[in-house]
Design an enzyme around this catalytic site. Structure first.
Site, PDB file in Angstrom:
ATOM      1  N   TYR A 146       0.982  -1.179   0.020  1.00  0.00           N
ATOM      2  CA  TYR A 146       0.023  -0.027   0.081  1.00  0.00           C
ATOM      3  C   TYR A 146       0.943   1.150  -0.103  1.00  0.00           C
ATOM      4  O   TYR A 146       1.859   1.393   0.750  1.00  0.00           O
ATOM      5  CB  TYR A 146      -0.924  -0.080   1.307  1.00  0.00           C
ATOM      6  CG  TYR A 146      -1.750   1.282   1.192  1.00  0.00           C
ATOM      7  CD1 TYR A 146      -3.033   1.249   0.845  1.00  0.00           C
ATOM      8  CD2 TYR A 146      -1.303   2.170   2.020  1.00  0.00           C
ATOM      9  CE1 TYR A 146      -3.735   2.557   0.968  1.00  0.00           C
ATOM     10  CE2 TYR A 146      -1.911   3.548   2.132  1.00  0.00           C
ATOM     11  CZ  TYR A 146      -3.269   3.486   1.891  1.00  0.00           C
ATOM     12  OH  TYR A 146      -3.935   4.755   1.748  1.00  0.00           O
ATOM     13  N   GLU A 201      -3.544   7.793  -3.847  1.00  0.00           N
ATOM     14  CA  GLU A 201      -3.466   6.223  -3.232  1.00  0.00           C
ATOM     15  C   GLU A 201      -3.225   5.199  -4.279  1.00  0.00           C
ATOM     16  O   GLU A 201      -3.807   5.027  -5.086  1.00  0.00           O
ATOM     17  CB  GLU A 201      -4.944   6.150  -2.409  1.00  0.00           C
ATOM     18  CG  GLU A 201      -4.811   4.736  -1.733  1.00  0.00           C
ATOM     19  CD  GLU A 201      -6.052   4.585  -1.091  1.00  0.00           C
ATOM     20  OE1 GLU A 201      -6.171   4.573   0.219  1.00  0.00           O
ATOM     21  OE2 GLU A 201      -7.109   4.439  -1.924  1.00  0.00           O
TER      22      GLU A 201
END
Length: 394
Positions: free
Chosen positions: A116, A204
């Site tokens: 991530y 993101e």
């Protein structure tokens, strides 16, 4: 403002952020052509909507999944036929779902590990922060709650910018080394440049992947942009898909009104963001449920007030309206004129409570009292909230 995944890939290409090639398609024929152009044995087709959880979503026509692996152009066309023009329901769309108008065909990649990676604006420090984790492909909120030690945070000095030691620290924290660490460093630097130059408040990547042959690739992306800076980026503004947005919010933006739709039944029309939030709080305090956040700003015109009213009553859930205005720059008589004009023009049939205070308040109240319209006047905010809650309960 949000953008689609295929648009995010276009930005990645512009700034040198490594990502599998992808092409958007609006028809099965375009999907077939895209699959042939990309080529290769392994491809993936993804529904393009502003929502997560697409892979586990369900179309209202019964077809399962908004993300599928494909092995041929013909299969790509068949899947596009089942997805385009259909409504996809995911955890993030709610029961109403979202209509799929485009799909994206992209190279599929084998994955050795998922990570991530995000760059956000931190409100406490008013500076960018890079958030990373070895637990890619999962909800970062779940990771933060269950295994917070796996969340890495690196705060960036906005004057110094992203430093080499900070990049190395993040790479080491993710367990990357050698050529993989070098690729990650290049990707992160380019991503940070994109974040700054495009005036983002969020980028993101979930997941960021390492393939078995050592490539580091951004597999999926979500972007958030500073709306106040979009005037500097006509190329990004062109990405806006109003079909994915609440039509009430789109209409409000045309009049420079700040509107966010909620699930309640008491609409609010207020000047000032803080006062609007206080108005929603006091409605709930007296047992009501706000239907919206609506800030008409400090200098709204009669036309803007009338437009705000039309947007409000366009919501079928609204059973009553509370107008709460503190006239500083804005004059209460102008607000009163706008309210009365909107009531008369729309033939308003639901309860309306108006609380005015500030500049020209006496004149504003006089206009309301002398009108023949069914408008309830309130002395203060508490009085207004009580009256509107009582009015819709009567």
């Amino acid at each position: 403002m949000n953008i689609h995944e295929y648009q995010a890939k276009e930005l990645f290409d512009q700034f040198g952020v490594a990502s599998p090639k992808g092409i958007a398609a609006g028809t099965p024929e375009e999907a077939i052509a895209a699959a042939k152009e990309i080529g290769g044995d392994g491809l993936v087709i993804k529904a393009q909507v502003h929502a997560g959880g697409r892979g586990k979503g369900t179309f209202k026509n019964g077809f399962q999944g908004g993300v599928h692996l494909i092995t041929s152009a013909e299969q790509c066309g068949d899947l596009a036929e089942k997805m385009i023009g259909q409504t996809l329901v995911t955890k993030q769309t709610g029961e109403e779902g979202k209509l799929v108008r485009k799909v994206m065909i992209a190279e599929s990649v084998d994955i050795d590990h998922e990570y991530y990676l995000a760059i956000l604006m931190d409100r406490d420090t008013c500076a960018p922060v890079i958030v990373a984790s070895t637990e890619g492909g999962m909800d970062i909120e779940e990771v933060a709650e269950s295994t917070p030690e796996k969340i890495l945070r690196e705060f960036i000095d906005p004057l110094l910018g992203l430093q080499a030691y900070e990049v190395r620290k993040l790479a080491a924290g993710l367990g990357l080394s050698g050529d993989t660490a070098k690729q990650f460093s290049k990707l992160l630097r380019n991503l940070y440049t994109l974040f700054l130059k495009c005036d983002c408040n969020m980028v993101e990547i979930n997941p960021l992947v390492v393939t078995p042959d050592g490539q580091v690739l951004a597999l999926d992306a979500k972007f958030g942009f500073d709306d106040n800076a979009l005037y500097r980026h006509p190329n990004i503004t062109a990405y806006r898909d109003t079909d994915e947005e609440d039509p009430r919010e789109v209409a409000a933006a045309e009049y420079d009104l700040n509107y966010i739709g909620l699930d309640g039944n008491i609409a609010c029309l207020v000047n000032g963001a803080g006062l609007a939030m206080a108005t929603m709080d006091i409605i709930k305090h007296f047992g009501g449920e706000p239907a919206n956040f609506l800030d008409v700003g400090g200098g709204a015109t009669k036309e803007q007030v009338a437009a705000a009213f039309k947007i409000i009553i366009g919501d079928p859930n609204v059973e009553g309206i509370l107008v709460n205005i503190f006239g500083g720059i804005m004059q209460c008589d102008i607000i009163a004129e706008g309210v009365l004009a909107a009531v008369e023009e729309t033939g308003l049939s639901i309860p309306l409570v108006v609380r005015l205070e500030g500049t020209n308040v006496a004149l504003g109240k006089k206009l309301i009292e002398e009108s023949d319209l069914a408008v309830i006047s309130a002395d203060d905010l508490s009085d207004g909230a009580k009256k509107i809650v009582e009015a819709i309960s009567a």
